[in-house]
Design an enzyme around this catalytic site. Structure first.
Site, short mmCIF file in Angstrom:
data_model
loop_
_atom_site.label_atom_id
_atom_site.label_comp_id
_atom_site.label_asym_id
_atom_site.label_seq_id
_atom_site.Cartn_x
_atom_site.Cartn_y
_atom_site.Cartn_z
N ILE A 146 0.74 -1.15 0.12
CA ILE A 146 -0.26 -0.20 0.07
C ILE A 146 0.67 1.31 0.05
CG2 ILE A 146 0.03 0.00 2.83
CD1 ILE A 146 -2.95 1.44 2.28
N ALA A 147 0.82 2.36 -0.63
CA ALA A 147 1.37 3.27 -1.27
C ALA A 147 0.33 4.45 -1.39
CB ALA A 147 2.16 3.78 -1.95
N TYR A 167 -3.31 2.08 10.66
CA TYR A 167 -3.96 0.75 10.79
C TYR A 167 -4.89 1.02 12.41
CZ TYR A 167 -0.91 0.42 6.96
OH TYR A 167 -0.11 0.67 5.58
N ASN A 227 7.27 3.48 10.37
CA ASN A 227 6.77 3.92 9.96
C ASN A 227 5.79 4.39 10.82
OD1 ASN A 227 4.65 5.19 8.36
ND2 ASN A 227 5.59 3.77 6.49
N GLU A 229 2.56 -5.72 7.26
CA GLU A 229 3.50 -5.55 8.64
C GLU A 229 3.56 -4.62 7.37
OE1 GLU A 229 3.56 -10.10 7.29
OE2 GLU A 229 3.68 -7.90 5.26
#
Length: 182
Positions: A104-105, A150, A143, A138
């Site tokens: 994911i970005a 999350y 980060n 993960e």
């Protein structure tokens, strides 16, 4: 163990491909197109990774191609601006009774607009449609912004994976979210 094995067999033999139809979404008074990733997007996805990961490209062209053409049920989608720029993307695949978020970005210029949440929500719909019990991912220990997102979305820490990121041997926080399966 038997439940995990039967879930894996179910995934391989009967997993449903998510019939994802492109759609327009509005976030903070801006309209975006949410659609499946295609081969022609990969160059832009790699550039987006370079932007987000401080010049690094964790995934290669062949890694993206392998994932988006995998026979294992998966969902790889991106969110595109009105100027046809990819603002973010997410990838996931079914592993037994879990949907694992593989990547994911969200571009640095598009962060804090709700794009990450929207992408994760779409993967959660995919997981529920495929009768998964969990979402997992993960994230780098460094980060903390992503970890905060999350957690806000219902994920909790499961364990630490030592030296998970090979380019610098950074540890990863393994996170999981339990889903309400109907």
């Amino acid at each position: 163990m038997l439940k995990k094995f039967s879930g894996l067999v179910k995934t391989i033999l009967y997993g449903k491909q998510y019939p994802f139809n492109s759609k327009y979404v509005s976030l903070r008074d801006e309209e975006y197109l949410l659609r499946k990733i295609i081969d022609q997007d990969i160059k832009e996805l790699i550039a987006l990774e370079r932007d987000v990961y401080f010049g690094e490209t964790p995934w290669t062209k062949s890694a993206f191609l392998s994932e988006i053409h995998s026979p294992i049920p998966h969902l790889y989608i991106c969110i595109v601006t009105q100027k046809e720029e990819i603002a973010g993307f997410i990838g996931s695949r079914l592993i037994g009774n879990d949907t694992h978020i593989t990547n994911i970005a969200v571009g640095t210029g598009f962060q804090n607009r709700g794009i990450g949440k929207l992408l994760i929500d779409e993967v959660e719909k995919f997981a529920i449609m495929n009768d998964c019990e969990t979402l997992s991912l993960e994230v780098r220990l460094s980060n903390t912004d992503a970890q905060r997102l999350y957690r806000r979305l219902g994920f909790s820490a499961r364990n630490i994976r030592k030296n998970y990121y090979t380019e610098n041997n950074e540890d990863a926080l393994d996170m999981i979210k339990r889903l309400e399966v109907e």
